[in-house]
Scaffold this active site. Structure first.
Site, PDB file in Angstrom:
ATOM      1  N   ASP A 132      -2.131   0.412  11.620  1.00 60.40           N
ATOM      2  CA  ASP A 132      -1.014   0.195  10.600  1.00 60.40           C
ATOM      3  C   ASP A 132       0.032   1.285  11.065  1.00 60.40           C
ATOM      4  O   ASP A 132      -0.029   2.079  11.973  1.00 60.40           O
ATOM      5  CB  ASP A 132      -1.762   0.757   9.457  1.00 60.40           C
ATOM      6  CG  ASP A 132      -2.816  -0.288   9.051  1.00 60.40           C
ATOM      7  OD1 ASP A 132      -3.050  -1.552   9.448  1.00 60.40           O
ATOM      8  OD2 ASP A 132      -3.533  -0.032   8.253  1.00 60.40           O
ATOM      9  N   TYR A 145     -12.600   6.495  15.267  1.00 59.14           N
ATOM     10  CA  TYR A 145     -11.070   7.083  14.550  1.00 59.14           C
ATOM     11  C   TYR A 145     -11.589   8.548  14.207  1.00 59.14           C
ATOM     12  O   TYR A 145     -12.519   8.704  13.900  1.00 59.14           O
ATOM     13  CB  TYR A 145     -10.928   6.127  13.383  1.00 59.14           C
ATOM     14  CG  TYR A 145     -10.462   4.704  13.813  1.00 59.14           C
ATOM     15  CD1 TYR A 145      -9.010   4.639  13.810  1.00 59.14           C
ATOM     16  CD2 TYR A 145     -11.201   3.624  13.968  1.00 59.14           C
ATOM     17  CE1 TYR A 145      -8.371   3.453  14.095  1.00 59.14           C
ATOM     18  CE2 TYR A 145     -10.744   2.316  14.023  1.00 59.14           C
ATOM     19  CZ  TYR A 145      -9.220   2.369  14.436  1.00 59.14           C
ATOM     20  OH  TYR A 145      -8.530   1.086  14.450  1.00 59.14           O
ATOM     21  N   ARG A 203      -9.409   4.588   6.171  1.00 61.68           N
ATOM     22  CA  ARG A 203      -8.767   5.455   5.089  1.00 61.68           C
ATOM     23  C   ARG A 203      -9.053   5.554   3.673  1.00 61.68           C
ATOM     24  O   ARG A 203      -8.969   6.149   3.170  1.00 61.68           O
ATOM     25  CB  ARG A 203      -6.840   4.902   5.129  1.00 61.68           C
ATOM     26  CG  ARG A 203      -6.351   5.256   6.811  1.00 61.68           C
ATOM     27  CD  ARG A 203      -5.151   4.482   6.669  1.00 61.68           C
ATOM     28  NE  ARG A 203      -4.129   4.851   5.599  1.00 61.68           N
ATOM     29  CZ  ARG A 203      -3.181   3.953   5.224  1.00 61.68           C
ATOM     30  NH1 ARG A 203      -2.993   2.934   6.161  1.00 61.68           N
ATOM     31  NH2 ARG A 203      -2.420   4.146   4.359  1.00 61.68           N
ATOM     32  N   ARG A 260      -5.366  -3.610  16.029  1.00 61.88           N
ATOM     33  CA  ARG A 260      -4.338  -3.133  15.602  1.00 61.88           C
ATOM     34  C   ARG A 260      -4.654  -1.756  14.766  1.00 61.88           C
ATOM     35  O   ARG A 260      -5.475  -1.320  14.554  1.00 61.88           O
ATOM     36  CB  ARG A 260      -3.919  -4.019  14.278  1.00 61.88           C
ATOM     37  CG  ARG A 260      -3.805  -5.425  14.401  1.00 61.88           C
ATOM     38  CD  ARG A 260      -3.518  -6.419  13.302  1.00 61.88           C
ATOM     39  NE  ARG A 260      -3.866  -7.855  13.660  1.00 61.88           N
ATOM     40  CZ  ARG A 260      -3.808  -8.868  12.936  1.00 61.88           C
ATOM     41  NH1 ARG A 260      -3.781  -8.564  11.246  1.00 61.88           N
ATOM     42  NH2 ARG A 260      -3.747  -9.966  13.164  1.00 61.88           N
TER      43      ARG A 260
END
Length: 249
Positions: free
Chosen positions: A55, A113, A202, A53
């Site tokens: 966000d 990422y 994050r 997933r």
């Protein structure tokens, strides 16, 4: 049935994340609609399986999905067909025919990422949706000194947001890098790992920024592993600076 491994890029701004949600525009729902339309809307409907997933507001260069089609179409034909049906904020970049045992989620061995930050003293209107504007002074050498503390197998309980479905918070980070773009006054954090918790990247980014602004000791990450308390690292960097860059198989 022929299985296809498909790599997609998307601008996450107008999506409520990747995963299908009722009455929400998501990447999965839009892609599933296009796949079924290309396949002439079979019954039962075809399913799209993602590598994981992202966000709401998070972008992707290299999200990977797979699906099965009831007929054999050349990979480039699938790519062209889907791109003709998809909105402009999603594009299929690669398609590969794979064996039936391939699974976008369970076959992957890691992900990368990238978190993008502008250090400008003003918000660039052309970049405001695609990188976090952080105008405060940063000591990049402190951040570089702290980054190796994230590498390895650790309990990331302090780095996971509430709402996670995970019960095991141990994850392995392979590598963390800081890339500086001096001419544009931008930096990127690059995180590679076997898997990541909800909002983990994050939260790690927010902690590194606090270290860079001297609000945390340079090796405070080691303390966070010990305390296992989300309240010890309460900040979360905004979604729009984050990109799923690669999925490794």
């Amino acid at each position: 049935m022929q299985r296809y491994k498909v790599t997609i890029s998307y601008d996450g701004t107008d999506f409520a994340g990747f995963q299908r949600q009722p009455k929400q525009r998501t990447v999965e729902s839009v892609l599933t609609l296009a796949v079924n339309k290309m396949a002439k809307n079979p019954t039962p409907a075809l399913k799209v399986h993602g590598s994981g997933r992202t966000d709401s507001g998070v972008h992707a260069y290299g999200q990977v999905v797979h699906f099965d089609l009831p007929f054999d179409i050349p990979a480039q034909g699938v790519r062209r067909g889907l791109n003709a049906l998809l909105p402009l904020d999603i594009v299929v970049t690669e398609v590969e025919q794979v064996t039936a045992d391939f699974h976008a989620r369970f076959s992957n061995v890691g992900k990368e990422y990238v978190y993008k930050i502008s250090r400008s003293d003003f918000v660039d209107p052309f970049k405001r949706r695609y990188m976090y504007n952080f105008k405060y002074a940063l000591d990049l050498e402190l951040i570089r000194e702290a980054m190796p503390d994230l590498v390895g197998i650790h309990d990331f309980s302090s780095f996971v947001a509430s709402g996670t479905q995970a019960t095991n918070f141990v994850r392995e980070i392979f590598d963390v890098q800081l890339i500086e773009h001096a001419t544009t006054n931008e930096i990127e954090f690059v995180f590679q790992g076997k898997g990541f918790l909800y909002n983990q990247v994050r939260i790690m980014t927010a902690v590194l920024l606090e270290i860079g602004t001297k609000k945390r000791p340079v090796h405070d990450i080691l303390r966070l592993y010990t305390v296992k308390d989300r309240q010890a690292a309460p900040l979360t960097a905004p979604a729009h600076g984050l990109y799923l860059a690669k999925v490794f198989y």
